[in-house]
Design a protein around this motif. Structure first.
Motif, PDB file in Angstrom:
ATOM      1  N   ARG A 322       0.837  -1.213   0.000  1.00 32.19           N
ATOM      2  CA  ARG A 322       0.000   0.000   0.000  1.00 32.19           C
ATOM      3  C   ARG A 322       0.867   1.256   0.000  1.00 32.19           C
ATOM      4  O   ARG A 322       1.907   1.300   0.654  1.00 32.19           O
ATOM      5  N   ASN A 323       0.407   2.249  -0.723  1.00 31.79           N
ATOM      6  CA  ASN A 323       1.082   3.554  -0.787  1.00 31.79           C
ATOM      7  C   ASN A 323       0.030   4.653  -0.704  1.00 31.79           C
ATOM      8  O   ASN A 323      -1.167   4.395  -0.817  1.00 31.79           O
ATOM      9  N   ALA A 324       0.511   5.873  -0.604  1.00 33.36           N
ATOM     10  CA  ALA A 324      -0.386   7.000  -0.855  1.00 33.36           C
ATOM     11  C   ALA A 324      -0.907   6.839  -2.281  1.00 33.36           C
ATOM     12  O   ALA A 324      -0.177   6.428  -3.188  1.00 33.36           O
ATOM     13  N   SER A 325      -2.158   7.151  -2.496  1.00 30.51           N
ATOM     14  CA  SER A 325      -2.769   6.892  -3.808  1.00 30.51           C
ATOM     15  C   SER A 325      -2.107   7.681  -4.931  1.00 30.51           C
ATOM     16  O   SER A 325      -2.002   7.200  -6.064  1.00 30.51           O
ATOM     17  N   SER A 326      -1.618   8.893  -4.645  1.00 30.83           N
ATOM     18  CA  SER A 326      -0.934   9.672  -5.679  1.00 30.83           C
ATOM     19  C   SER A 326       0.381   8.997  -6.083  1.00 30.83           C
ATOM     20  O   SER A 326       0.784   9.024  -7.255  1.00 30.83           O
ATOM     21  N   HIS A 327       1.044   8.376  -5.115  1.00 24.13           N
ATOM     22  CA  HIS A 327       2.277   7.659  -5.418  1.00 24.13           C
ATOM     23  C   HIS A 327       1.972   6.405  -6.234  1.00 24.13           C
ATOM     24  O   HIS A 327       2.686   6.072  -7.192  1.00 24.13           O
ATOM     25  N   ALA A 328       0.918   5.690  -5.855  1.00 26.38           N
ATOM     26  CA  ALA A 328       0.514   4.498  -6.613  1.00 26.38           C
ATOM     27  C   ALA A 328       0.165   4.875  -8.051  1.00 26.38           C
ATOM     28  O   ALA A 328       0.444   4.114  -8.987  1.00 26.38           O
ATOM     29  N   LYS A 329      -0.420   6.058  -8.232  1.00 30.95           N
ATOM     30  CA  LYS A 329      -0.754   6.512  -9.584  1.00 30.95           C
ATOM     31  C   LYS A 329       0.512   6.792 -10.390  1.00 30.95           C
ATOM     32  O   LYS A 329       0.567   6.520 -11.592  1.00 30.95           O
ATOM     33  N   TYR A 330       1.526   7.326  -9.741  1.00 30.26           N
ATOM     34  CA  TYR A 330       2.797   7.570 -10.433  1.00 30.26           C
ATOM     35  C   TYR A 330       3.376   6.247 -10.948  1.00 30.26           C
ATOM     36  O   TYR A 330       3.830   6.160 -12.090  1.00 30.26           O
ATOM     37  N   VAL A 331       3.346   5.221 -10.100  1.00 28.79           N
ATOM     38  CA  VAL A 331       3.822   3.897 -10.519  1.00 28.79           C
ATOM     39  C   VAL A 331       2.938   3.371 -11.645  1.00 28.79           C
ATOM     40  O   VAL A 331       3.434   2.859 -12.655  1.00 28.79           O
ATOM     41  N   TYR A 332       1.640   3.495 -11.478  1.00 27.21           N
ATOM     42  CA  TYR A 332       0.680   3.026 -12.489  1.00 27.21           C
ATOM     43  C   TYR A 332       0.924   3.715 -13.841  1.00 27.21           C
ATOM     44  O   TYR A 332       0.870   3.068 -14.899  1.00 27.21           O
TER      45      TYR A 332
END
Length: 346
Positions: A322-332
């Motif tokens: 799990r990450n902050a959602s903005s960070h997960a979006k960067y990876v995505y």
């Protein structure tokens, strides 16, 4: 006059012979010079090739910060409760050196795949155990479920160990109709694997993005390749990995894995049921059912949550990161399947 006439042809002959000798000497000198230049050129090419394929070490890696986030960033060393947590840059550089080394070689890449046993349940290994989840595993702790069987010999009756879904391999040969010979990149040794478990990716892959998940310090570091042996740190954020809690929650496995698929919303079931409980935004799957994703939303129709107090504390997930959602979006947005890697360290 007759004497002069007599010596003129003789002089011409001598001059011709002298010119020919000079020409021969010049040609020989030119050949020696050309041979010397070719030897120098060959030696330079061999030196360049030796340097290009030389195994890299952590000392070869240039790793600089160029953070893309304004929030949730962590320092290299930071306090947590009554302890101190760190980003293990020594291990990160070692893994990057390993990636640089195998990328410099002429490799026909492959990836082991068996998500949810889609390519058939693997046979039972020679020596197996049942783990805390009552599932068949090899003696290294790799589960049969969602894994590929690895055989010591092409005609072995039973596999020796399991290769995790998402593991990187080097394709050595595919001489038979059924088996592929591979050398592990994510694991050690050379093995035979049934073809249905191996997805061939060719020799043109360049790994530009790597996410390092630290299950000991509960953080994640994302880096991007900007040149030979040169990488930029794009984020240093808190994360929460999987926990050991049978029968449903499992630890995030340590290792190196290809990113395999992505979902804008990864819906998940309530434990022990087939009822959808919620979703995780911007999910990037790297092995089995393990994703890097944003903060879970316990409502299938709910709105995305940016941050949770639990990030960076203790393992709480079912195997995911799990990450902050903005960070997960960067990876995505930036990690392309089969061109990006997730490395889990402890």
């Amino acid at each position: 006059m007759r004497k002069i006439a007599f010596f003129l042809p003789l002089f011409a002959i001598l001059l011709t012979v002298a010119c020919k000798n000079t020409s021969k000497n010049t040609s020989a000198a030119e050949r020696r010079k050309q041979d010397s230049l070719e030897k120098v050129k060959k030696a330079e090419e061999e030196a360049r090739e030796a340097e290009r394929t030389r195994p890299r070490t952590a000392a070869d890696i240039k790793l600089d910060k160029d953070i893309k986030f304004e929030k949730y960033n962590l320092e290299d060393t930071y306090p947590y409760e009554d302890t101190t947590r760190v980003f293990q840059f020594d291990k990160i550089k070692e893994r990057l050196a390993y990636i640089e080394t195998f990328q410099a070689q002429k490799i026909n890449y492959g990836v082991l795949q068996n998500y949810k046993n889609r390519n058939r349940e693997a046979p039972v290994v020679e020596n197996y155990v049942r783990n805390a989840y009552k599932r068949v595993s090899d003696t290294l702790g790799n589960e049969r479920y969602q894994s590929a069987p690895l055989y010591r010999e092409e005609n072995s009756k039973k596999p020796s160990i399991y290769g995790r879904d998402g593991s990187l391999v080097r394709i050595e040969s595919a001489d038979t109709l059924d088996m592929v010979k591979v050398t592990g990149i994510s694991f050690e040794g050379t093995w035979f694997v049934p073809k249905r478990y191996v997805k061939t990716k060719g020799d043109s892959i360049k790994i530009e993005h790597v996410a390092f998940v630290d299950v000991t310090n509960q953080n994640i570091c994302v880096v991007e390749r900007t040149g030979e042996n040169e990488w930029k740190i794009r984020s240093m954020n808190p994360a929460t990995s999987g926990r050991h809690k049978p029968p449903h929650a499992m630890e995030t496995p340590v290792g190196m894995f290809f990113v395999q698929e992505q979902k804008a919303k990864m819906f998940y079931y309530k434990d022990g049921t087939t009822s959808i409980e919620g979703f995780a935004p911007y999910a990037t799957r790297f092995t089995n059912g393990a994703y890097i994703h944003g903060v879970p939303v316990n409502n299938p129709k709910g709105k995305i949550i940016e941050y949770s107090w639990s990030l960076g504390t203790t393992p709480r997930s079912h195997m995911c990161v799990r990450n902050a959602s903005s960070h997960a979006k960067y990876v995505y947005d930036n990690f392309k399947p089969f061109q990006s890697v997730v490395v889990v360290i402890d």
